[in-house]
Write a protein that holds these residues in place. Sequence first.
Motif: not given
Length: 235
Positions: A107-120
């Motif tokens: 998932d590379a949307t701009d929504r918050p990720r569970p691990d608080r890390r970015t897609f990058a």
Amino acid sequence: MTEGTTPVSVLDDLAGGLIVSCQPLPDDPDDPMRDPYVQARVAAAVVRGGAVAVRANGPADVRAIRATVDVPVIGLYKHGTADVFITPTAGHAVEVALAGAHLVAVDATDRPRPDRRTFADTVRALRDRTSALVLADVSTLAEGVAAVEAGADALATTLSGYTAASPHTDGPDLALVARLAAAVPVPVIAEGRYRDAEQAGRAFAAGAHAVVMGNAVTSPLWITRRLVAAIRPAG
């Protein structure tokens, strides 16, 4: 894909082809197809029919399918109930890659990720620990451009229609395919509510590198429900 194929050539193997998603229905825990052996046999059948790659959910299914077919395997890891549930953390991404996925869908949307890390961050984790390529699942043009800037090797329109930022339609988002294909230098894979050859042809005409179909090919439960709903009298 035979032994010795390089990571970059995996994307070449997909060009102009049909990718089939071999997954049980995510909203039905009692789907009888929910079994790695079953999904591996389904994968073998679609590859025999001409699929150029298979998309699969979870390390167990990825391992079973990778051991069964000789085409690229796109792995993902559906987990949790939050908005971001397709390979939601870097840990999930690495686990799928280590299970044998040639590409990892994230998932590379701009929504918050569970691990608080970015897609990058997830891209870097995959690069550090595996040789898998990164397929960014997006829902908008802006998300696709940002994903490429973050290091994605390819994009998929998987999430269009499933986020607040994208149009909700019964059919595929062909307009997004065209916009992404014109804007980014990486392959764009058309995915999301593709159900027949006519829709696939329109996606290729819009610039798609490959097209993914799932339930309409591999889910007897989904197909039967849709047919029964169509033939039963209203009321």
